[in-house]
Motif scaffolding. Structure first.
Motif, PDB file in Angstrom:
ATOM      1  N   LYS A   1      16.596  -5.002   1.598  1.00 23.62           N
ATOM      2  CA  LYS A   1      17.282  -3.722   1.803  1.00 23.62           C
ATOM      3  C   LYS A   1      17.468  -2.979   0.488  1.00 23.62           C
ATOM      4  N   LYS A   2      17.759  -3.701  -0.582  1.00 17.92           N
ATOM      5  CA  LYS A   2      17.896  -3.063  -1.893  1.00 17.92           C
ATOM      6  C   LYS A   2      16.560  -2.484  -2.352  1.00 17.92           C
ATOM      7  N   ASP A   3      15.468  -3.188  -2.092  1.00 21.00           N
ATOM      8  CA  ASP A   3      14.145  -2.679  -2.437  1.00 21.00           C
ATOM      9  C   ASP A   3      13.825  -1.410  -1.642  1.00 21.00           C
ATOM     10  N   ILE A   4      14.174  -1.416  -0.364  1.00 26.30           N
ATOM     11  CA  ILE A   4      13.954  -0.239   0.473  1.00 26.30           C
ATOM     12  C   ILE A   4      14.724   0.947  -0.084  1.00 26.30           C
ATOM     13  N   ASP A   5      16.002   0.737  -0.396  1.00 22.22           N
ATOM     14  CA  ASP A   5      16.818   1.821  -0.932  1.00 22.22           C
ATOM     15  C   ASP A   5      16.296   2.299  -2.283  1.00 22.22           C
ATOM     16  N   PHE A   6      15.921   1.368  -3.157  1.00 24.88           N
ATOM     17  CA  PHE A   6      15.452   1.744  -4.483  1.00 24.88           C
ATOM     18  C   PHE A   6      14.201   2.614  -4.405  1.00 24.88           C
ATOM     19  N   LEU A   7      13.213   2.175  -3.638  1.00 26.09           N
ATOM     20  CA  LEU A   7      11.970   2.943  -3.553  1.00 26.09           C
ATOM     21  C   LEU A   7      12.169   4.283  -2.852  1.00 26.09           C
ATOM     22  N   THR A   8      13.023   4.297  -1.849  1.00 30.54           N
ATOM     23  CA  THR A   8      13.317   5.558  -1.168  1.00 30.54           C
ATOM     24  C   THR A   8      13.973   6.548  -2.118  1.00 30.54           C
TER      25      THR A   8
END
Length: 94
Positions: free
Chosen positions: A8-15
């Motif tokens: 989820k952190k990776d999703i938020d970071f890239l978004t």
């Protein structure tokens, strides 16, 4: 994938990286706001869809299915992010 939290952190970071670059483009090149806003809307919609998929994995009883599910989510994240950056790159070239 190490954990759902990290995914989820990776999703938020890239978004947020895509969104940040979009807003930088709008700031530096006024005039194409509508196309850039469409990229942002698509990116946020993809983020929401991916987070929902992370929260509800397929085949909770089978570890292999769960692992495959999270790998598919991560691959889709990378593909969506790449597509968003490509669209922004095309606007920059124009």
């Amino acid at each position: 994938m190490a954990s759902r939290r990290k995914l989820k952190k990776d999703i938020d970071f890239l978004t947020f990286e895509v969104i940040s670059d979009c807003y930088n483009y709008i700031y530096l090149h006024p005039g194409n706001e509508e196309k850039v806003i469409d990229i942002i809307k698509e990116t946020v919609a993809n983020r929401n869809k991916l987070v929902a998929r992370v929260n509800h994995p397929d085949g909770k009883d089978n570890a292999k299915l769960v692992k495959a599910h999270y790998k598919a989510v991560f691959k889709e994240l990378i593909d969506n992010t790449d597509a968003s950056f490509t669209k922004l790159s095309e606007l920059i070239k124009a």
